[in-house]
Structures are given as structure tokens and as C-alpha cells.
Design an enzyme around this catalytic site. Sequence first.
Site, PDB file in Angstrom:
ATOM      1  N   ASP A 134       0.796  -1.133  -0.108  1.00 16.07           N
ATOM      2  CA  ASP A 134       0.180  -0.029   0.009  1.00 16.07           C
ATOM      3  C   ASP A 134       0.801   1.270   0.021  1.00 16.07           C
ATOM      4  O   ASP A 134       2.044   1.380   0.590  1.00 16.07           O
ATOM      5  CB  ASP A 134      -0.930  -0.089   1.324  1.00 16.07           C
ATOM      6  CG  ASP A 134      -2.173   1.028   1.106  1.00 16.07           C
ATOM      7  OD1 ASP A 134      -3.238   0.613   1.023  1.00 16.07           O
ATOM      8  OD2 ASP A 134      -1.906   2.047   1.151  1.00 16.07           O
ATOM      9  N   ILE A 135       0.360   2.347  -0.733  1.00 13.78           N
ATOM     10  CA  ILE A 135       1.370   3.222  -0.905  1.00 13.78           C
ATOM     11  C   ILE A 135       1.334   4.242   0.248  1.00 13.78           C
ATOM     12  O   ILE A 135       2.022   4.994   0.451  1.00 13.78           O
ATOM     13  CB  ILE A 135       0.794   4.106  -2.305  1.00 13.78           C
ATOM     14  CG1 ILE A 135       2.056   5.268  -2.949  1.00 13.78           C
ATOM     15  CG2 ILE A 135      -0.384   5.019  -1.785  1.00 13.78           C
ATOM     16  CD1 ILE A 135       1.412   5.815  -4.187  1.00 13.78           C
TER      17      ILE A 135
ATOM     18  N   ASN B 246     -12.962  -3.144   2.751  1.00 14.90           N
ATOM     19  CA  ASN B 246     -13.741  -1.956   2.905  1.00 14.90           C
ATOM     20  C   ASN B 246     -14.594  -1.847   1.815  1.00 14.90           C
ATOM     21  O   ASN B 246     -14.338  -1.872   0.655  1.00 14.90           O
ATOM     22  CB  ASN B 246     -12.939  -0.531   2.954  1.00 14.90           C
ATOM     23  CG  ASN B 246     -12.171  -0.527   4.071  1.00 14.90           C
ATOM     24  OD1 ASN B 246     -12.475  -0.887   5.185  1.00 14.90           O
ATOM     25  ND2 ASN B 246     -11.057  -0.143   4.141  1.00 14.90           N
TER      26      ASN B 246
ATOM     27  N   VAL C  91     -11.121   2.877  -3.666  1.00 13.23           N
ATOM     28  CA  VAL C  91     -10.680   2.336  -4.900  1.00 13.23           C
ATOM     29  C   VAL C  91     -11.655   1.109  -5.009  1.00 13.23           C
ATOM     30  O   VAL C  91     -11.718   0.287  -4.246  1.00 13.23           O
ATOM     31  CB  VAL C  91      -9.154   1.737  -4.944  1.00 13.23           C
ATOM     32  CG1 VAL C  91      -8.730   1.189  -6.180  1.00 13.23           C
ATOM     33  CG2 VAL C  91      -8.028   2.807  -4.663  1.00 13.23           C
TER      34      VAL C  91
ATOM     35  N   HIS D  25      -9.943  -5.405  -2.829  1.00 11.62           N
ATOM     36  CA  HIS D  25      -8.619  -5.587  -2.462  1.00 11.62           C
ATOM     37  C   HIS D  25      -8.581  -5.999  -0.962  1.00 11.62           C
ATOM     38  O   HIS D  25      -9.493  -5.229  -0.096  1.00 11.62           O
ATOM     39  CB  HIS D  25      -7.779  -4.368  -2.612  1.00 11.62           C
ATOM     40  CG  HIS D  25      -8.341  -2.983  -2.116  1.00 11.62           C
ATOM     41  ND1 HIS D  25      -9.531  -2.286  -2.927  1.00 11.62           N
ATOM     42  CD2 HIS D  25      -8.457  -2.452  -1.040  1.00 11.62           C
ATOM     43  CE1 HIS D  25      -9.831  -1.298  -2.375  1.00 11.62           C
ATOM     44  NE2 HIS D  25      -9.122  -1.234  -1.226  1.00 11.62           N
TER      45      HIS D  25
ATOM     46  N   HIS E 148      -6.850  -5.855   2.345  1.00 10.66           N
ATOM     47  CA  HIS E 148      -5.890  -5.006   3.085  1.00 10.66           C
ATOM     48  C   HIS E 148      -5.195  -6.175   4.256  1.00 10.66           C
ATOM     49  O   HIS E 148      -6.080  -6.916   4.873  1.00 10.66           O
ATOM     50  CB  HIS E 148      -6.272  -4.020   3.882  1.00 10.66           C
ATOM     51  CG  HIS E 148      -6.758  -2.837   3.236  1.00 10.66           C
ATOM     52  ND1 HIS E 148      -5.966  -1.663   3.191  1.00 10.66           N
ATOM     53  CD2 HIS E 148      -7.989  -2.329   2.686  1.00 10.66           C
ATOM     54  CE1 HIS E 148      -6.582  -0.926   2.532  1.00 10.66           C
ATOM     55  NE2 HIS E 148      -8.048  -1.191   2.237  1.00 10.66           N
TER      56      HIS E 148
HETATM   57  P1  AMP Z   1      -9.753   1.669   0.465  1.00  8.64           P
HETATM   58  O1  AMP Z   1      -9.845   2.864   1.250  1.00  8.64           O
HETATM   59  O2  AMP Z   1     -10.065   0.418   1.084  1.00  8.64           O
HETATM   60  O3  AMP Z   1     -10.626   1.618  -1.022  1.00  8.64           O
HETATM   61  O4  AMP Z   1      -8.113   1.339   0.162  1.00  8.64           O
HETATM   62  C1  AMP Z   1      -7.512   1.808  -0.815  1.00  8.64           C
HETATM   63  C2  AMP Z   1      -6.146   1.877  -0.700  1.00  8.64           C
HETATM   64  O5  AMP Z   1      -5.361   1.938  -1.862  1.00  8.64           O
HETATM   65  C3  AMP Z   1      -5.638   2.726   0.375  1.00  8.64           C
HETATM   66  O6  AMP Z   1      -5.128   2.184   1.515  1.00  8.64           O
HETATM   67  C4  AMP Z   1      -4.613   3.462  -0.545  1.00  8.64           C
HETATM   68  O7  AMP Z   1      -3.564   4.061   0.245  1.00  8.64           O
HETATM   69  C5  AMP Z   1      -4.165   2.609  -1.810  1.00  8.64           C
HETATM   70  N1  AMP Z   1      -3.524   2.897  -2.685  1.00  8.64           N
HETATM   71  C6  AMP Z   1      -4.044   4.048  -3.541  1.00  8.64           C
HETATM   72  N2  AMP Z   1      -3.203   4.227  -4.525  1.00  8.64           N
HETATM   73  C7  AMP Z   1      -2.292   3.250  -4.582  1.00  8.64           C
HETATM   74  C8  AMP Z   1      -1.287   3.113  -5.490  1.00  8.64           C
HETATM   75  N3  AMP Z   1      -0.961   3.648  -6.517  1.00  8.64           N
HETATM   76  N4  AMP Z   1      -0.395   2.025  -5.063  1.00  8.64           N
HETATM   77  C9  AMP Z   1      -0.774   1.376  -4.003  1.00  8.64           C
HETATM   78  N5  AMP Z   1      -1.607   1.555  -3.064  1.00  8.64           N
HETATM   79  C10 AMP Z   1      -2.619   2.571  -3.490  1.00  8.64           C
END
Ligand code: AMP
Length: 114
Positions: free
Chosen positions: A30-31, A87, A96, A100, A102
Amino acid sequence: MAACLFCQIINRELNASIVYEDERVVAFNDINAQGPTHVLVVPRKHIASLNDLTADDDESVGELVRRAAAIAKSRGISAAGYRTVFNTNRDAGQTVFHIHLHLIGGRPMNWPPG
Ligand code: AMP
Ligand code: ZN
């Protein structure tokens, strides 16, 4: 699904720190890590949220969960413990819309979450 961020990562159109991949599953850091380990485990197939799953997806969702456990084991955090979270939509803070899982660990965490 070219507009989907995680499809772009899966298709190598966008850089990410990929920690595992096979025919059906990709995992990357995760970024915005919320712990020493924060890995997102995703299916290659675009599925917007848990609300869109069908019975056909049962196997790949099982693979996401087992892969998260395997990554936790490889990081040495299995015994201490870790958190796995999907989520879904607004109230859970989904940002996103490609499912996914976590995997967060390497530190103690509180419950309930915020
Ligand atoms: P959610 O809030 O459950 O949809 O989680 C989305 C996750 O994606 C968040 O923890 C972000 O930090 C992560 N995220 C967003 N863009 C990127 C990226 N380019 N590379 C890796 N993780 C990302
Ligand atoms: Zn996608």
C-alpha cells in the site's frame, strides 16, 4: 477497465511495489502504509466491491484470503497477528473500486476500528 487504478497496476501501466503475483492474484505494498506490513491483495479480475461478487468468484476470494495468510507467514507476523480488511462503499471508506484485501500487521492494533 483502463480507468481503474488497480487494473492499471495489474497490467503494469502504473508502478507499484509488487510482492506476489500468479495467474489470478496480485499483491502489492500500500502506498500509504498503516503499519510495518500493509499489503493489498487483489484479483486480476476487475470486481468493483464485495457487493458485486458472484458464486463464480468464491474460489478467487478464497485465494485472496489464503494469500494474505501466506504473506503474513512469510513476514513472520503470523503468530503475533495481523488484520485483514475489505472496505465496502462509503461508510467503510472504500476509495478504490476494485476489490482488495488489506493485510496490515507488524504492530498492535485497536478494536473497534474508527
Ligand atoms: P480502500 O480505502 O479500502 O479503498 O483502500 C485503498 C487503498 O489503496 C488505500 O489504503 C490507499 O493507500 C491505496 N492506494 C491508493 N493508490 C495506490 C497506489 N497507486 N499504489 C498502492 N496503493 C495505493
Ligand atoms: Zn480494476
